[in-house]
Scaffold this active site. Sequence first.
Site, PDB file in Angstrom:
ATOM      1  N   LEU A 149      -2.545  23.256   8.295  1.00 51.83           N
ATOM      2  CA  LEU A 149      -1.576  22.393   9.462  1.00 51.83           C
ATOM      3  C   LEU A 149      -1.337  22.104  10.742  1.00 51.83           C
ATOM      4  O   LEU A 149      -1.590  22.908  10.795  1.00 51.83           O
ATOM      5  CB  LEU A 149      -0.468  21.740   7.727  1.00 51.83           C
ATOM      6  CG  LEU A 149      -0.436  21.841   6.616  1.00 51.83           C
ATOM      7  CD1 LEU A 149       1.193  21.740   6.426  1.00 51.83           C
ATOM      8  CD2 LEU A 149      -1.661  20.577   6.157  1.00 51.83           C
TER       9      LEU A 149
ATOM     10  N   ARG B 247      -5.589  25.787  -6.193  1.00 48.92           N
ATOM     11  CA  ARG B 247      -5.282  24.530  -5.590  1.00 48.92           C
ATOM     12  C   ARG B 247      -4.999  23.865  -7.284  1.00 48.92           C
ATOM     13  O   ARG B 247      -4.789  23.095  -7.841  1.00 48.92           O
ATOM     14  CB  ARG B 247      -5.795  23.861  -5.608  1.00 48.92           C
ATOM     15  CG  ARG B 247      -7.236  24.683  -3.775  1.00 48.92           C
ATOM     16  CD  ARG B 247      -5.632  24.460  -3.090  1.00 48.92           C
ATOM     17  NE  ARG B 247      -6.453  24.499  -1.983  1.00 48.92           N
ATOM     18  CZ  ARG B 247      -5.460  24.993  -0.286  1.00 48.92           C
ATOM     19  NH1 ARG B 247      -4.086  24.738  -0.647  1.00 48.92           N
ATOM     20  NH2 ARG B 247      -6.327  25.617   0.127  1.00 48.92           N
TER      21      ARG B 247
ATOM     22  N   PRO C  92      -8.888   8.038   2.744  1.00 51.87           N
ATOM     23  CA  PRO C  92      -8.142   7.103   3.546  1.00 51.87           C
ATOM     24  C   PRO C  92      -8.649   6.223   2.527  1.00 51.87           C
ATOM     25  O   PRO C  92      -7.435   5.031   2.887  1.00 51.87           O
ATOM     26  CB  PRO C  92      -9.473   6.558   4.631  1.00 51.87           C
ATOM     27  CG  PRO C  92     -11.301   7.613   3.993  1.00 51.87           C
ATOM     28  CD  PRO C  92     -10.251   8.507   2.992  1.00 51.87           C
ATOM     29  N   GLY C  93      -7.957   6.211   1.763  1.00 55.24           N
ATOM     30  CA  GLY C  93      -7.530   5.370   0.770  1.00 55.24           C
ATOM     31  C   GLY C  93      -5.771   5.449   0.373  1.00 55.24           C
ATOM     32  O   GLY C  93      -5.020   4.791  -0.463  1.00 55.24           O
TER      33      GLY C  93
ATOM     34  N   GLU D 266      -2.106  31.988  -0.779  1.00 56.79           N
ATOM     35  CA  GLU D 266      -2.588  33.128   0.165  1.00 56.79           C
ATOM     36  C   GLU D 266      -2.466  34.313  -0.542  1.00 56.79           C
ATOM     37  O   GLU D 266      -2.962  35.085  -0.835  1.00 56.79           O
ATOM     38  CB  GLU D 266      -2.056  32.798   1.300  1.00 56.79           C
ATOM     39  CG  GLU D 266      -2.402  31.530   1.582  1.00 56.79           C
ATOM     40  CD  GLU D 266      -2.141  30.776   2.861  1.00 56.79           C
ATOM     41  OE1 GLU D 266      -1.614  31.585   3.423  1.00 56.79           O
ATOM     42  OE2 GLU D 266      -1.890  29.991   3.613  1.00 56.79           O
TER      43      GLU D 266
ATOM     44  N   ALA E 135      -8.421  27.030   6.857  1.00 58.17           N
ATOM     45  CA  ALA E 135      -8.091  26.134   7.120  1.00 58.17           C
ATOM     46  C   ALA E 135      -6.275  25.859   7.059  1.00 58.17           C
ATOM     47  O   ALA E 135      -5.973  26.739   6.729  1.00 58.17           O
ATOM     48  CB  ALA E 135      -7.991  24.926   6.438  1.00 58.17           C
TER      49      ALA E 135
ATOM     50  N   ARG F 232       0.711  -1.181  -0.244  1.00 57.40           N
ATOM     51  CA  ARG F 232       0.180   0.442   0.252  1.00 57.40           C
ATOM     52  C   ARG F 232       0.771   1.638   0.001  1.00 57.40           C
ATOM     53  O   ARG F 232       1.947   1.421   0.825  1.00 57.40           O
ATOM     54  CB  ARG F 232      -0.741   0.248   1.085  1.00 57.40           C
ATOM     55  CG  ARG F 232      -1.740  -1.296   0.836  1.00 57.40           C
ATOM     56  CD  ARG F 232      -3.091  -0.509   0.260  1.00 57.40           C
ATOM     57  NE  ARG F 232      -4.162  -1.543   0.070  1.00 57.40           N
ATOM     58  CZ  ARG F 232      -4.412  -2.361  -1.219  1.00 57.40           C
ATOM     59  NH1 ARG F 232      -3.515  -2.807  -1.547  1.00 57.40           N
ATOM     60  NH2 ARG F 232      -5.440  -3.439  -0.712  1.00 57.40           N
TER      61      ARG F 232
ATOM     62  N   GLU G   3      -6.643  34.086   8.004  1.00 55.24           N
ATOM     63  CA  GLU G   3      -6.767  33.815   6.514  1.00 55.24           C
ATOM     64  C   GLU G   3      -7.902  34.386   6.325  1.00 55.24           C
ATOM     65  O   GLU G   3      -7.930  34.694   5.902  1.00 55.24           O
ATOM     66  CB  GLU G   3      -6.993  32.276   6.335  1.00 55.24           C
ATOM     67  CG  GLU G   3      -6.016  31.268   6.225  1.00 55.24           C
ATOM     68  CD  GLU G   3      -6.238  29.733   5.720  1.00 55.24           C
ATOM     69  OE1 GLU G   3      -7.711  30.027   5.041  1.00 55.24           O
ATOM     70  OE2 GLU G   3      -5.523  29.339   5.365  1.00 55.24           O
TER      71      GLU G   3
ATOM     72  N   GLU H  51      -4.420  11.080   6.312  1.00 46.13           N
ATOM     73  CA  GLU H  51      -4.538  13.141   6.481  1.00 46.13           C
ATOM     74  C   GLU H  51      -5.774  13.104   7.492  1.00 46.13           C
ATOM     75  O   GLU H  51      -6.602  12.670   7.283  1.00 46.13           O
ATOM     76  CB  GLU H  51      -4.641  13.822   6.052  1.00 46.13           C
ATOM     77  CG  GLU H  51      -5.189  15.831   5.986  1.00 46.13           C
ATOM     78  CD  GLU H  51      -5.372  16.601   5.206  1.00 46.13           C
ATOM     79  OE1 GLU H  51      -5.752  16.975   5.061  1.00 46.13           O
ATOM     80  OE2 GLU H  51      -5.809  16.181   4.066  1.00 46.13           O
TER      81      GLU H  51
ATOM     82  N   GLU I 196      -5.274  30.094  12.871  1.00 46.51           N
ATOM     83  CA  GLU I 196      -5.541  30.165  10.955  1.00 46.51           C
ATOM     84  C   GLU I 196      -6.936  30.953  11.203  1.00 46.51           C
ATOM     85  O   GLU I 196      -6.654  31.306  10.093  1.00 46.51           O
ATOM     86  CB  GLU I 196      -5.902  28.287  10.300  1.00 46.51           C
ATOM     87  CG  GLU I 196      -5.050  27.076  10.470  1.00 46.51           C
ATOM     88  CD  GLU I 196      -3.428  28.371   9.499  1.00 46.51           C
ATOM     89  OE1 GLU I 196      -4.310  28.144   8.877  1.00 46.51           O
ATOM     90  OE2 GLU I 196      -2.256  27.165   9.829  1.00 46.51           O
TER      91      GLU I 196
END
Length: 208
Positions: A82, A68, A119-120, A148, A80, A41, A101, A124, A97
């Site tokens: 990290l 993006r 999740p595959g 940004e 949002a 995986r 922002e 995160e 954040e």
Amino acid sequence: MRIQDTPEEWRVTATATPFTGNKTSVRTDEVVMPDGSRTSRDYQVHPGSVAIVALDEEGRVIVVRQYRHPVRQRLWEIPAGLLDIPGENPLHAAQRELYEEAHVKAEDWRVLTDVYTSPGGSDEAVRIFLARGISEAEGERYEGDHEEADMERARVPLDELIAGILAGELHNTCLAAGVLAAHAARSGAGFESLRPADAPWPARPFEA
């Protein structure tokens, strides 16, 4: 039967990290499946994130718009960022954040929902907060760079965002999950029923 995600971990016999970036990396695990067969995986290793549905007194959500590159689109999103520091308190990160922002602060914080974005292919985990009691932050506005640098900001009615999500016009995961969760809470047991801002988060344990 209660419908609830449960911890489970298949045995890993070997692991490698063929790529390491500034914030994330790619890992390859050799995994033994329950029937004894083996598979590999590949997935992104991610520090985790926080996102905020900041809802003002008029029922509008603070949103930002930025480019993006992986999807080649300029997306409307909720603030949002990290979790840059291992073990960082997610509420503190969310407050940072929202200041950076949107240049606002909030008096009331609650957990809306916790999600795995993909999740595959990635580990995160994102904690999405509801922030209310919005007011302008003190001090100078944070100056962003890269994506940004030319970030747009707006306040959009919650119902208008829901319509955009269902029409296929808004695509950001955190925006969709957060806005729909806020709508469900508002229409159901109410915002007071949401988990407190310091609720445990097994996906990214933190210090209070």
